[in-house]
Design a protein around this motif. Structure first.
Motif, PDB file in Angstrom:
ATOM      1  N   SER A   1      -4.190   6.717  -2.830  1.00  0.00           N
ATOM      2  CA  SER A   1      -3.495   5.461  -2.520  1.00  0.00           C
ATOM      3  C   SER A   1      -3.481   4.508  -3.702  1.00  0.00           C
ATOM      4  O   SER A   1      -4.315   4.588  -4.603  1.00  0.00           O
TER       5      SER A   1
ATOM      6  N   GLN B   1      -6.462  -4.189 -12.376  1.00  0.00           N
ATOM      7  CA  GLN B   1      -7.486  -3.154 -12.514  1.00  0.00           C
ATOM      8  C   GLN B   1      -7.871  -2.627 -11.126  1.00  0.00           C
ATOM      9  O   GLN B   1      -7.725  -3.339 -10.134  1.00  0.00           O
ATOM     10  N   ALA B   2      -8.418  -1.410 -11.101  1.00  0.00           N
ATOM     11  CA  ALA B   2      -8.984  -0.833  -9.872  1.00  0.00           C
ATOM     12  C   ALA B   2      -8.009  -0.927  -8.702  1.00  0.00           C
ATOM     13  O   ALA B   2      -8.343  -1.404  -7.626  1.00  0.00           O
ATOM     14  N   ARG B   3      -6.782  -0.474  -8.944  1.00  0.00           N
ATOM     15  CA  ARG B   3      -5.735  -0.598  -7.924  1.00  0.00           C
ATOM     16  C   ARG B   3      -5.641   0.650  -7.041  1.00  0.00           C
ATOM     17  O   ARG B   3      -5.000   0.616  -6.006  1.00  0.00           O
ATOM     18  N   THR B   4      -6.203   1.751  -7.505  1.00  0.00           N
ATOM     19  CA  THR B   4      -5.986   3.036  -6.816  1.00  0.00           C
ATOM     20  C   THR B   4      -7.298   3.617  -6.293  1.00  0.00           C
ATOM     21  O   THR B   4      -8.385   3.134  -6.607  1.00  0.00           O
ATOM     22  N   THR B   5      -7.150   4.698  -5.524  1.00  0.00           N
ATOM     23  CA  THR B   5      -8.283   5.543  -5.188  1.00  0.00           C
ATOM     24  C   THR B   5      -9.046   5.851  -6.480  1.00  0.00           C
ATOM     25  O   THR B   5      -8.416   6.164  -7.488  1.00  0.00           O
ATOM     26  N   PRO B   6     -10.372   5.763  -6.473  1.00  0.00           N
ATOM     27  CA  PRO B   6     -11.093   6.079  -7.713  1.00  0.00           C
ATOM     28  C   PRO B   6     -10.957   7.556  -8.095  1.00  0.00           C
ATOM     29  O   PRO B   6     -10.814   8.412  -7.218  1.00  0.00           O
TER      30      PRO B   6
ATOM     31  N   VAL C   1       0.868  -1.175   0.000  1.00  0.00           N
ATOM     32  CA  VAL C   1       0.000   0.000   0.000  1.00  0.00           C
ATOM     33  C   VAL C   1       0.901   1.221   0.000  1.00  0.00           C
ATOM     34  O   VAL C   1       1.814   1.314   0.822  1.00  0.00           O
TER      35      VAL C   1
ATOM     36  N   ALA D   1     -13.106  10.950  -6.495  1.00  0.00           N
ATOM     37  CA  ALA D   1     -13.510  10.342  -5.223  1.00  0.00           C
ATOM     38  C   ALA D   1     -14.158  11.340  -4.259  1.00  0.00           C
ATOM     39  O   ALA D   1     -14.946  10.957  -3.404  1.00  0.00           O
TER      40      ALA D   1
ATOM     41  N   PHE E   1      -4.001  -8.471  -9.454  1.00  0.00           N
ATOM     42  CA  PHE E   1      -5.113  -7.750 -10.098  1.00  0.00           C
ATOM     43  C   PHE E   1      -4.565  -6.471 -10.724  1.00  0.00           C
ATOM     44  O   PHE E   1      -3.964  -5.649 -10.022  1.00  0.00           O
TER      45      PHE E   1
ATOM     46  N   ALA F   1      -3.151   0.203  -3.757  1.00  0.00           N
ATOM     47  CA  ALA F   1      -3.175  -0.941  -2.842  1.00  0.00           C
ATOM     48  C   ALA F   1      -3.221  -2.210  -3.681  1.00  0.00           C
ATOM     49  O   ALA F   1      -4.166  -2.424  -4.432  1.00  0.00           O
ATOM     50  N   ASP F   2      -2.181  -3.030  -3.562  1.00  0.00           N
ATOM     51  CA  ASP F   2      -2.032  -4.191  -4.434  1.00  0.00           C
ATOM     52  C   ASP F   2      -1.777  -5.475  -3.648  1.00  0.00           C
ATOM     53  O   ASP F   2      -1.252  -5.445  -2.538  1.00  0.00           O
TER      54      ASP F   2
ATOM     55  N   TYR G   1       0.429   5.248   0.210  1.00  0.00           N
ATOM     56  CA  TYR G   1      -0.348   6.481   0.298  1.00  0.00           C
ATOM     57  C   TYR G   1       0.521   7.622  -0.207  1.00  0.00           C
ATOM     58  O   TYR G   1       1.730   7.653   0.038  1.00  0.00           O
TER      59      TYR G   1
ATOM     60  N   GLU H   1      -8.223   9.309   3.387  1.00  0.00           N
ATOM     61  CA  GLU H   1      -6.965   8.673   2.979  1.00  0.00           C
ATOM     62  C   GLU H   1      -5.757   9.440   3.521  1.00  0.00           C
ATOM     63  O   GLU H   1      -4.726   8.828   3.802  1.00  0.00           O
TER      64      GLU H   1
END
Lengths: 417, 104
Positions: A366, A384-389, A354, A392, A382, A368-369, A356, A400
């Motif tokens: 962030s 895809q979708a690894r970070t803060t959208p 992770v 947000a 994964f 986060a993997d 930040y 965060e």
């Protein structure tokens, strides 16, 4: 070549000396008290009081790179990122303050500047990075006093902070970012944000020019969203595909050159390309690759039995060179060392990272993997979708930012507390 | 209310003691990934909640809820949905059982 043959011949009978000493744990020698080495020392000590842990660290205190960008942004003083090694000593770890000069993988030993040889049943190397001083013409360890990298914590961080404070309003800050791999992939872009935060508050006519050897970068859409929202018009970035890479500097005039342009900076923060610690390369542990290949489950060197490499120097696969990764690797390595001592197999578990970043004091983001420890490298699970959208919103970013502080305080107390 | 709480405490306690040694080891090995945020042995930090000593059923329900992709935009969830997709049901159970038996 010769060294590799010697190492291969020594592959048998791990921990043989300690197995002969009934009821005594192995002696583990660790180089570096940062997020890799410090975490490993504490993990071994917490797991088993019978293990003897010797930790070699050059300084009496550690200044972390995580949260050092907040020092540059004037958000907290350098002391916020400084930690004494006394807590490690109090935990029963033998801390030796000395400069390591030679590593002998075949003896699982470190030679100190005064000639002392510290040898163990296992040797864990977590010395961080070295800079490639041949890469940028005019940039040396000496000229980096004027054009600081601030990519190792402490004195360099303070030099850059002092230069930012001394700069007149309307000044030009030039940041040079190297080609990957380098320590902390999102770090330069967080730094841009927090320097911009300082300039916006105190020197709003100033600008930041980013000369980047990379085209794309970590958390790019999120950082660009933050730059546009928080610091409009202040930041210009030239990517690698438009000759952004810094190729030469002149410290006396603070001139920074790409293949395309020469720019005179008021403050120049040039981060050189990086390699594994030169000590490890000299010992042959990088196999000529510039980084040290390791097994992804135990972080044992591919080249030397019972020698482990953690953190930034390791070539392990997909995990970034980050404090979180080094801490995670240290815990996996501790399990592996303990398992070998007990003649068992370590359990493969997911590895996390992770990171930040702060774009402003109350604006966190962030990545986060999850990584699998195999089959032959640490493997991102994964993509895809690894970070803060994106989009947000302020509540998410505020949360965060708070979690970033909480993580930093927790991981540093886990190691140095 | 008192009776209900007492009952679940007994249930959780017996569940914790019933974990086989292998699952205990797995839970402990898995827990290392959690502690740089959730504190040493999950005992908590300034903002990020403690895990140690909470009931295994409560922890498991929370972990399963946080693994749902549709909670990813929830402010309180932040990074957890992204991380938990790497864990299967058995691993979540081992984690919940492990943290439940750690003294808070």
């Amino acid at each position: 070549m010769k060294r590799r043959a010697v190492l291969a011949g020594l592959a048998a009978a791990p921990f043989a000396p300690s197995l002969l000493r009934a009821q005594t744990g192995p002696h583990v020698v660790i180089l570096g008290a940062g997020f890799g080495g410090g975490s490993l020392a504490r993990a071994l000590r917490r797991a088993d009081a019978g293990i003897r842990v010797t930790l070699i660290e050059r300084g009496a205190s550690i200044h972390t790179c995580p949260f050092s960008n907040g020092v540059l942004g004037g958000m907290w003083p350098l002391e916020r990122v400084g930690f004494s090694t006394d807590g490690l000593t109090a935990a029963g770890i033998d801390v030796i303050h000395a400069e390591a000069t030679v590593i002998e993988p075949e003896n699982k030993a470190v030679i100190l500047a005064d000639g002392t040889r510290i040898a163990g049943d296992a040797l864990v190397l977590a010395p961080g990075i070295s800079f490639d001083w041949t890469a940028i013409e005019g940039l040396t360890e000496e000229t980096a006093e004027t054009m600081p990298h601030a990519w190792q914590g402490g004195r360099q961080t303070q030099i850059l902070r002092d230069q930012l404070v001394a700069m007149e309003d309307g000044g030009l800050v030039v940041m040079g970012i190297p080609a990957p791999p380098f320590r902390c992939p999102p770090g330069p872009y967080e730094r841009i944000c927090l320097i911009a935060h300082y300039l916006k508050e105190h020197k709003p006519a100033s600008r930041i020019l980013v000369l980047d050897a990379q085209d794309g970068f970590s958390k790019q859409p999120l950082f660009e969203e933050a730059w546009a929202a928080l610091y409009p018009g202040m930041i210009e970035r030239i990517p690698g595909s438009e000759s952004g890479a810094v190729v030469a500097v002149d410290a006396a005039t603070r001139r920074v050159s790409t293949l395309f342009d020469d720019i005179t900076a008021d403050v120049a923060n040039i981060i050189p390309p990086q390699t594994a610690s030169r000590l490890l390369i000299t010992a042959g542990l990088d196999d000529g690759l510039g980084w040290c290949p390791v097994d992804p489950l135990s972080f044992e060197s591919r080249l030397a039995p019972d020698v482990y490499v953690l953190g930034d120097s390791a070539l392990q696969g997909d995990m970034p060179k980050s404090a979180f990764s080094a801490n995670m690797q240290a815990k996996a390595c501790a399990e592996a060392i303990l398992a070998r001592w007990r003649n068992a197999n370590p359990q493969p578990v997911p590895l996390l990272n992770v990171c930040y970043s702060l774009a402003a004091p109350d604006y966190g983001l962030s990545i986060a993997d999850v990584f699998a420890p195999g089959p032959d490298k640490t493997t991102l699970m994964f993509d895809q979708a690894r970070t803060t959208p994106l989009g947000a919103g302020p509540d998410f970013h505020r949360a965060e930012a708070e979690y970033a502080h909480s993580w930093y305080d927790t991981i540093t107390s886990e190691i140095y507390g | 209310m008192t009776l209900h709480t007492g009952f679940s405490a007994v249930f959780v306690l017996s569940f914790a003691f019933a974990i086989p040694a292998v699952a205990q080891d797995e839970g402990r090995a898995l827990s290392h990934a959690c502690t740089s945020c959730h504190g040493i042995e999950g005992r908590g930090s300034t903002q990020i909640p403690a895990l140690a000593g909470r009931s295994a059923s409560e922890l498991l329900a929370l972990l399963q809820e946080l693994r749902r992709p549709d909670v990813a935009m929830d402010v309180s969830a932040t990074i957890m949905p992204r991380l938990l997709r790497g864990y299967d049901d058995a691993q979540l159970e081992a984690l919940a059982a492990y943290f439940a038996q750690v003294a808070p």
